[in-house]
Design a protein around this motif. Structure first.
Motif, PDB file in Angstrom:
ATOM      1  N   ASN A 101       0.679  -1.234   0.161  1.00  0.00           N
ATOM      2  CA  ASN A 101      -0.023   0.171   0.002  1.00  0.00           C
ATOM      3  C   ASN A 101       0.777   1.320  -0.050  1.00  0.00           C
ATOM      4  O   ASN A 101       0.659   2.088  -0.888  1.00  0.00           O
ATOM      5  CB  ASN A 101      -1.134   0.004   1.183  1.00  0.00           C
ATOM      6  CG  ASN A 101      -1.829  -1.138   1.334  1.00  0.00           C
ATOM      7  OD1 ASN A 101      -2.191  -1.676   0.192  1.00  0.00           O
ATOM      8  ND2 ASN A 101      -2.137  -1.683   2.467  1.00  0.00           N
ATOM      9  N   ILE A 102       1.883   1.487   1.030  1.00  0.00           N
ATOM     10  CA  ILE A 102       2.221   2.723   1.211  1.00  0.00           C
ATOM     11  C   ILE A 102       3.260   3.082   0.143  1.00  0.00           C
ATOM     12  O   ILE A 102       3.106   4.156  -0.467  1.00  0.00           O
ATOM     13  CB  ILE A 102       3.282   2.804   2.604  1.00  0.00           C
ATOM     14  CG1 ILE A 102       2.166   2.566   3.676  1.00  0.00           C
ATOM     15  CG2 ILE A 102       3.807   4.101   2.928  1.00  0.00           C
ATOM     16  CD1 ILE A 102       2.611   2.264   5.058  1.00  0.00           C
ATOM     17  N   LEU A 103       4.317   2.419  -0.335  1.00  0.00           N
ATOM     18  CA  LEU A 103       5.179   2.512  -1.386  1.00  0.00           C
ATOM     19  C   LEU A 103       4.878   2.742  -2.726  1.00  0.00           C
ATOM     20  O   LEU A 103       5.060   3.912  -3.106  1.00  0.00           O
ATOM     21  CB  LEU A 103       6.451   1.533  -1.211  1.00  0.00           C
ATOM     22  CG  LEU A 103       7.179   1.657   0.009  1.00  0.00           C
ATOM     23  CD1 LEU A 103       8.447   0.489   0.183  1.00  0.00           C
ATOM     24  CD2 LEU A 103       7.827   2.818   0.531  1.00  0.00           C
ATOM     25  N   PRO A 104       3.910   2.024  -3.195  1.00  0.00           N
ATOM     26  CA  PRO A 104       3.160   2.210  -4.233  1.00  0.00           C
ATOM     27  C   PRO A 104       2.436   3.851  -4.513  1.00  0.00           C
ATOM     28  O   PRO A 104       2.632   4.446  -5.366  1.00  0.00           O
ATOM     29  CB  PRO A 104       2.151   1.171  -4.591  1.00  0.00           C
ATOM     30  CG  PRO A 104       2.826  -0.077  -3.759  1.00  0.00           C
ATOM     31  CD  PRO A 104       3.517   0.593  -2.677  1.00  0.00           C
ATOM     32  N   ALA A 105       1.834   4.079  -3.290  1.00  0.00           N
ATOM     33  CA  ALA A 105       1.058   5.180  -3.427  1.00  0.00           C
ATOM     34  C   ALA A 105       1.935   6.327  -3.384  1.00  0.00           C
ATOM     35  O   ALA A 105       1.504   7.471  -3.763  1.00  0.00           O
ATOM     36  CB  ALA A 105       0.019   5.236  -2.251  1.00  0.00           C
ATOM     37  N   LEU A 106       2.859   6.216  -2.631  1.00  0.00           N
ATOM     38  CA  LEU A 106       3.977   7.343  -2.323  1.00  0.00           C
ATOM     39  C   LEU A 106       4.524   7.408  -3.865  1.00  0.00           C
ATOM     40  O   LEU A 106       4.813   8.907  -4.196  1.00  0.00           O
ATOM     41  CB  LEU A 106       4.991   6.971  -1.528  1.00  0.00           C
ATOM     42  CG  LEU A 106       4.666   7.209   0.061  1.00  0.00           C
ATOM     43  CD1 LEU A 106       5.714   6.764   0.859  1.00  0.00           C
ATOM     44  CD2 LEU A 106       4.234   8.713   0.511  1.00  0.00           C
ATOM     45  N   GLU A 107       4.964   6.533  -4.658  1.00  0.00           N
ATOM     46  CA  GLU A 107       5.277   6.557  -6.017  1.00  0.00           C
ATOM     47  C   GLU A 107       4.572   7.568  -6.997  1.00  0.00           C
ATOM     48  O   GLU A 107       4.893   7.909  -7.648  1.00  0.00           O
ATOM     49  CB  GLU A 107       5.262   5.176  -6.464  1.00  0.00           C
ATOM     50  CG  GLU A 107       6.507   4.220  -6.310  1.00  0.00           C
ATOM     51  CD  GLU A 107       7.792   4.682  -6.815  1.00  0.00           C
ATOM     52  OE1 GLU A 107       7.741   4.618  -8.386  1.00  0.00           O
ATOM     53  OE2 GLU A 107       8.929   5.322  -6.102  1.00  0.00           O
ATOM     54  N   LYS A 108       3.012   7.390  -6.423  1.00  0.00           N
ATOM     55  CA  LYS A 108       2.218   7.993  -7.451  1.00  0.00           C
ATOM     56  C   LYS A 108       2.093   9.644  -6.838  1.00  0.00           C
ATOM     57  O   LYS A 108       1.027  10.000  -7.258  1.00  0.00           O
ATOM     58  CB  LYS A 108       0.547   7.446  -7.323  1.00  0.00           C
ATOM     59  CG  LYS A 108       0.946   6.101  -8.183  1.00  0.00           C
ATOM     60  CD  LYS A 108      -0.436   5.465  -8.351  1.00  0.00           C
ATOM     61  CE  LYS A 108      -0.727   4.118  -7.653  1.00  0.00           C
ATOM     62  NZ  LYS A 108      -1.942   3.757  -7.313  1.00  0.00           N
ATOM     63  N   ASN A 109       2.918   9.711  -5.953  1.00  0.00           N
ATOM     64  CA  ASN A 109       2.686  11.257  -5.253  1.00  0.00           C
ATOM     65  C   ASN A 109       1.516  11.494  -4.816  1.00  0.00           C
ATOM     66  O   ASN A 109       1.047  12.462  -4.513  1.00  0.00           O
ATOM     67  CB  ASN A 109       2.890  12.434  -6.212  1.00  0.00           C
ATOM     68  CG  ASN A 109       4.393  12.306  -6.899  1.00  0.00           C
ATOM     69  OD1 ASN A 109       5.132  11.566  -6.428  1.00  0.00           O
ATOM     70  ND2 ASN A 109       4.775  13.410  -7.492  1.00  0.00           N
ATOM     71  N   HIS A 110       0.868  10.558  -4.016  1.00  0.00           N
ATOM     72  CA  HIS A 110      -0.357  10.658  -3.233  1.00  0.00           C
ATOM     73  C   HIS A 110       0.184  10.995  -1.767  1.00  0.00           C
ATOM     74  O   HIS A 110       1.086  11.003  -1.264  1.00  0.00           O
ATOM     75  CB  HIS A 110      -1.035   9.341  -3.085  1.00  0.00           C
ATOM     76  CG  HIS A 110      -1.616   8.872  -4.281  1.00  0.00           C
ATOM     77  ND1 HIS A 110      -2.569   7.754  -4.307  1.00  0.00           N
ATOM     78  CD2 HIS A 110      -1.835   9.161  -5.646  1.00  0.00           C
ATOM     79  CE1 HIS A 110      -3.399   7.760  -5.408  1.00  0.00           C
ATOM     80  NE2 HIS A 110      -2.806   8.563  -6.198  1.00  0.00           N
TER      81      HIS A 110
END
Ligand code: TMP
Length: 230
Positions: A101-110
């Motif tokens: 959850n966390i790293l993929p969403a950070l990758e998308k600049n969320h």
């Protein structure tokens, strides 16, 4: 030159979504009954109304094998699980949450709002007396450091009262016992004075739900100014 001209949807998205220079990770923490889960959902709604892209995650996760073990064993038969095993499950669940959850969403600049993270392990597993909060922090050194911690503080009796109203009964769950919660709160107080990675906001959460949502939204919008692209 295919791909050089943005299509209408990309253009519309650029105008409708506030873009950040990078993903921003914000963790909500606090004793049981501090109102974290309610507030995280309200704040997420409010940030979406301000056109931000928001991802919310909660530890322990309901979808991970480790989160389910915590749910079925630690929450129901804690006396049968050793403190070492309990800590191990929280660490494994955290690794799963980061990867899934966390790293993929950070990758998308969320904006990633995390409902409990390694401060919970330090405060709660630290209160079992088998290890110190400092030791638990060190066991979490693999975990991405958040940008901001929001610690919702309430006196234990108020937290207990909110839980009784939420659950419509007196709970005998050890996790929620007043004495244990007092230890956990003392650990939060101690940890908030330490370098735990990331900025810390200590917030009095004893007011009304609406007041608290407004306070938290204001804190976060101000914090996001440093990550604004326009
Ligand atoms: P919640 O789903 O109501 O937030 O409850 C989660 C419970 O799990 C709460 O009592 C705190 C506990 N917990 C730990 O003891 N260690 C941890 O690392 C985490 C994430 C939660």
């Amino acid at each position: 030159m295919e791909g050089a001209v943005p299509n209408i949807y990309t253009v519309m998205r650029r105008f409708s979504v506030k873009e950040l220079s990078r993903g921003v990770m914000i963790v909500f923490e606090g004793i049981d009954g501090s109102g974290k889960t309610t507030q995280i959902l309200k704040v997420a709604e409010s940030l979406k109304e301000h056109s931000y892209e928001v991802t919310v995650t909660h530890e322990p996760n309901h979808n991970s094998k480790w989160g389910q073990l915590i749910q079925n064993k630690v929450k129901r038969h804690r006396e049968e699980v050793t403190p070492e095993t309990e800590l191990e499950w929280y660490l494994k669940d955290r690794k799963w949450d980061l990867e899934t959850n966390i790293l993929p969403a950070l990758e998308k600049n969320h904006i990633v709002l995390v409902d409990r993270y390694y401060l919970s392990s330090a405060a709660y597993q630290g209160a079992l007396k088998t290890f110190t909060p400092e030791y638990v922090l060190q066991r979490n050194s693999f975990a991405q450091k958040p940008d901001l911690w929001i610690i919702l503080d309430v006196p234990v009796p108020l937290g207990q009262k909110r839980l009784r109203i939420r659950d419509k009964k007196d709970t005998k769950d050890q996790l929620e016992k007043a004495e244990y919660q007092e230890e956990v709160r003392q650990n939060y107080l101690k940890l908030a004075k330490m370098d735990i990675g990331g900025k810390i906001e200590w917030v009095d959460a004893s007011g009304t739900e609406k007041e608290l949502t407004e306070t938290l939204t204001t804190i976060i919008l101000k914090f996001l100014r440093d990550f604004q692209t326009h």
